[in-house]
Design a protein around this motif. Structure first.
Motif, short mmCIF file in Angstrom:
data_model
loop_
_atom_site.label_atom_id
_atom_site.label_comp_id
_atom_site.label_asym_id
_atom_site.label_seq_id
_atom_site.Cartn_x
_atom_site.Cartn_y
_atom_site.Cartn_z
N SER A 60 6.64 5.92 -6.07
CA SER A 60 5.20 6.01 -6.28
C SER A 60 4.51 5.34 -5.11
CB SER A 60 4.81 5.29 -7.58
OG SER A 60 5.37 5.92 -8.69
N VAL A 61 3.39 5.91 -4.66
CA VAL A 61 2.68 5.32 -3.52
C VAL A 61 1.21 5.14 -3.85
CG1 VAL A 61 4.27 6.20 -1.76
CG2 VAL A 61 2.28 7.56 -2.41
N LEU A 62 0.60 4.15 -3.18
CA LEU A 62 -0.84 3.88 -3.27
C LEU A 62 -1.41 3.85 -1.86
CD1 LEU A 62 -1.14 0.87 -5.77
CD2 LEU A 62 -2.14 3.11 -6.10
N PHE A 63 -2.61 4.42 -1.68
CA PHE A 63 -3.28 4.37 -0.39
C PHE A 63 -4.44 3.39 -0.44
CE2 PHE A 63 -1.07 8.38 -0.27
CZ PHE A 63 -0.60 8.44 1.04
N TYR A 64 -4.70 2.73 0.67
CA TYR A 64 -5.75 1.71 0.75
C TYR A 64 -7.12 2.30 0.43
CZ TYR A 64 -8.25 -2.35 2.63
OH TYR A 64 -9.04 -3.47 2.78
N LYS A 65 -7.33 3.56 0.86
CA LYS A 65 -8.63 4.21 0.63
C LYS A 65 -8.80 4.62 -0.84
CE LYS A 65 -10.78 4.75 4.71
NZ LYS A 65 -10.94 6.05 5.31
N THR A 66 -7.69 4.83 -1.56
CA THR A 66 -7.76 5.25 -2.97
C THR A 66 -6.86 4.33 -3.81
OG1 THR A 66 -5.98 6.84 -2.59
CG2 THR A 66 -8.24 7.66 -2.43
N PRO A 67 -7.29 3.07 -4.00
CA PRO A 67 -6.41 2.07 -4.62
C PRO A 67 -6.12 2.31 -6.10
CG PRO A 67 -8.61 1.16 -4.28
CD PRO A 67 -8.59 2.51 -3.62
N ASN A 68 -6.87 3.20 -6.75
CA ASN A 68 -6.67 3.42 -8.19
C ASN A 68 -5.81 4.63 -8.51
OD1 ASN A 68 -8.38 1.21 -8.82
ND2 ASN A 68 -10.17 2.49 -8.45
N VAL A 69 -5.39 5.36 -7.47
CA VAL A 69 -4.63 6.60 -7.71
C VAL A 69 -3.18 6.40 -7.25
CG1 VAL A 69 -4.51 9.08 -7.31
CG2 VAL A 69 -6.73 7.93 -7.31
N GLU A 70 -2.29 6.25 -8.22
CA GLU A 70 -0.86 6.14 -7.90
C GLU A 70 -0.24 7.54 -7.97
OE1 GLU A 70 3.10 4.21 -9.93
OE2 GLU A 70 1.27 2.99 -9.95
N VAL A 71 0.44 7.93 -6.91
CA VAL A 71 0.95 9.30 -6.84
C VAL A 71 2.42 9.28 -6.44
CG1 VAL A 71 0.21 9.59 -4.44
CG2 VAL A 71 0.54 11.61 -5.85
N MET A 72 3.17 10.24 -6.96
CA MET A 72 4.59 10.34 -6.62
C MET A 72 4.75 10.94 -5.23
SD MET A 72 7.25 9.44 -8.15
CE MET A 72 8.95 9.45 -7.61
N ALA A 73 5.71 10.45 -4.46
CA ALA A 73 5.92 10.94 -3.11
C ALA A 73 7.39 10.95 -2.75
CB ALA A 73 5.15 10.09 -2.10
N CYS A 74 7.74 11.91 -1.91
CA CYS A 74 9.07 11.91 -1.28
C CYS A 74 8.86 11.29 0.10
CB CYS A 74 9.60 13.34 -1.16
SG CYS A 74 11.23 13.43 -0.40
N VAL A 75 9.45 10.12 0.32
CA VAL A 75 9.26 9.39 1.57
C VAL A 75 10.43 9.70 2.51
CG1 VAL A 75 8.84 7.13 2.60
CG2 VAL A 75 8.13 7.57 0.24
N LEU A 76 10.10 10.24 3.68
CA LEU A 76 11.13 10.63 4.65
C LEU A 76 10.96 9.77 5.90
CD1 LEU A 76 10.33 14.34 4.05
CD2 LEU A 76 12.60 13.44 3.62
N LEU A 77 12.02 9.11 6.30
CA LEU A 77 12.00 8.28 7.51
C LEU A 77 12.79 8.98 8.60
CD1 LEU A 77 11.58 5.56 9.06
CD2 LEU A 77 13.68 4.76 7.96
N SER A 78 12.14 9.24 9.73
CA SER A 78 12.84 9.84 10.87
C SER A 78 12.82 8.86 12.03
CB SER A 78 12.16 11.16 11.28
OG SER A 78 11.01 10.89 12.06
N THR A 79 13.37 9.27 13.16
CA THR A 79 13.39 8.40 14.33
C THR A 79 12.04 8.34 15.04
OG1 THR A 79 14.29 10.31 15.53
CG2 THR A 79 15.86 8.65 14.80
#
Length: 348
Positions: A60-79
């Motif tokens: 689950s992720v939260l953005f600083y601009k929308t602190p009240n909306v928790e949303v599910m995310a697939c987090v991908l880390l690349s180089t």
């Protein structure tokens, strides 16, 4: 690239938590395995041809601009970057974020076409990573308010693994050396700290990204706050926080077609005498450098608190992780039963 071990690891990690619901587009991503997943990354997400996918995590992720909306995310880390593949429903969740997302393609007539929005944070823009208490979450900070994201893993293992992978990828970045001397002398290191408050533990990576960990003072501040909520009945010295965990409070929605449950994010804190549920601000603290005013709400807001002595029983579900717990308390609230009987019996 990709190695067999990496393919196996990414395939194993590509699982949506069972208690969270996601859109059809993210379900499609979660169904990809091995080589298909890597090809999907290069064909649809990667911005540079020679970047490598190194790690995948559902959170689950939260953005600083929308602190009240928790949303599910697939987090991908690349180089090269961090990619947050988000639910399409997130675009329509809050009318205040129309300037945050480019919505020109968000209304598709074709029902067979599923859209996900992808938030990209280039590793070169990364400035600091704040790890939350007991590794339950971490906040990634870039140059501006648009580039602040909190990942609520609710799992210390997932947090630890991600931080390790991120450090490994950052080590590959070639950055210009810092202008300040690497070896600080004794006086500049310790002489400037005249605030009287201990700084958080900071680890400055070779890529100049700061990794900031909480210190003992954060727990002391939390214990003080909890003691305040207990109406001063407990001596602060004897108050021990036994457990701090990010959880969900379950609310059953009655009258719906399916027996659905609404999950509300809460911070559960257990002391030797009480059980508390707090609404916590995971995104605004500590204040980013560019913040011009403090956040509109406190970091911790008490949602519920009960005495352990009033706890009647604990019901445990039989499903696999995450476990559901039901705490049943006696109806007698904030009163000592024997004291009342005594007062009634002996008059005034």
């Amino acid at each position: 690239y990709p190695s067999e071990f990496l393919m196996q690891k990414i395939t194993e990690d590509n699982q949506i938590p069972v208690h969270l619901h996601v859109s059809v587009s993210l379900q499609y991503v979660a169904g990809l395995k091995g080589n298909a997943l890597v090809e999907f990354f290069h064909g649809n997400i990667a911005e540079v041809e020679n970047e490598e996918l190194r790690h995948l995590m559902w959170s689950s992720v939260l953005f600083y601009k929308t602190p009240n909306v928790e949303v599910m995310a697939c987090v991908l880390l690349s180089t090269k970057a961090l990619y947050f593949l988000l639910d399409d429903s997130f675009i329509h969740a809050d009318e205040h974020q129309s300037d945050f997302w480019n919505k020109e393609n968000s209304d598709c007539e074709n029902n067979s076409f599923y859209l996900s929005c992808c938030f990209v944070l280039k590793l070169n823009d990364l400035q600091s990573v704040n790890v939350g208490l007991f590794d339950q979450y971490f906040r990634i900070t870039g140059h501006s308010a648009d580039q602040i994201v909190t990942c609520l893993t609710r799992d210390s293992y997932n947090t630890h693994t991600f931080i390790q992978q991120l450090m490994a990828v950052l080590s590959l970045l070639a950055r210009t050396p810092s202008p300040e001397p690497v070896d600080k002398d004794f006086y500049s290191e310790f002489g400037s700290k005249n605030t009287g408050k201990m700084e958080n533990y900071e680890l400055i990576h070779s890529s100049r990204v700061k990794f900031i960990y909480p210190n003992e003072e954060e727990i002391e501040d939390l214990a003080f706050l909890v003691a305040e909520k207990m109406d001063g009945l407990t001596n602060l010295q004897s108050l021990n926080i036994l457990l701090y965990v990010l959880a969900f409070q379950v609310h059953h929605v009655e009258g719906s077609a399916q027996n659905t449950s609404l999950l509300q994010p809460k911070t559960l804190i257990l002391t030797s005498s009480d059980l508390f549920l707090f609404d916590e601000d995971y995104i605004s603290y500590p204040l980013p450098e560019f913040a011009k005013e403090p956040p509109k709400r406190d970091k911790y807001q008490l949602a519920d608190g009960r005495r352990i002595r009033d706890l009647d029983r604990v019901l445990m579900g039989y499903q696999t992780y995450p476990q559901a717990l039901t705490f049943v308390f006696d109806d007698v609230q904030n009163q000592d039963l024997m004291q009342n009987l005594t007062l009634d019996h002996f008059g005034e």
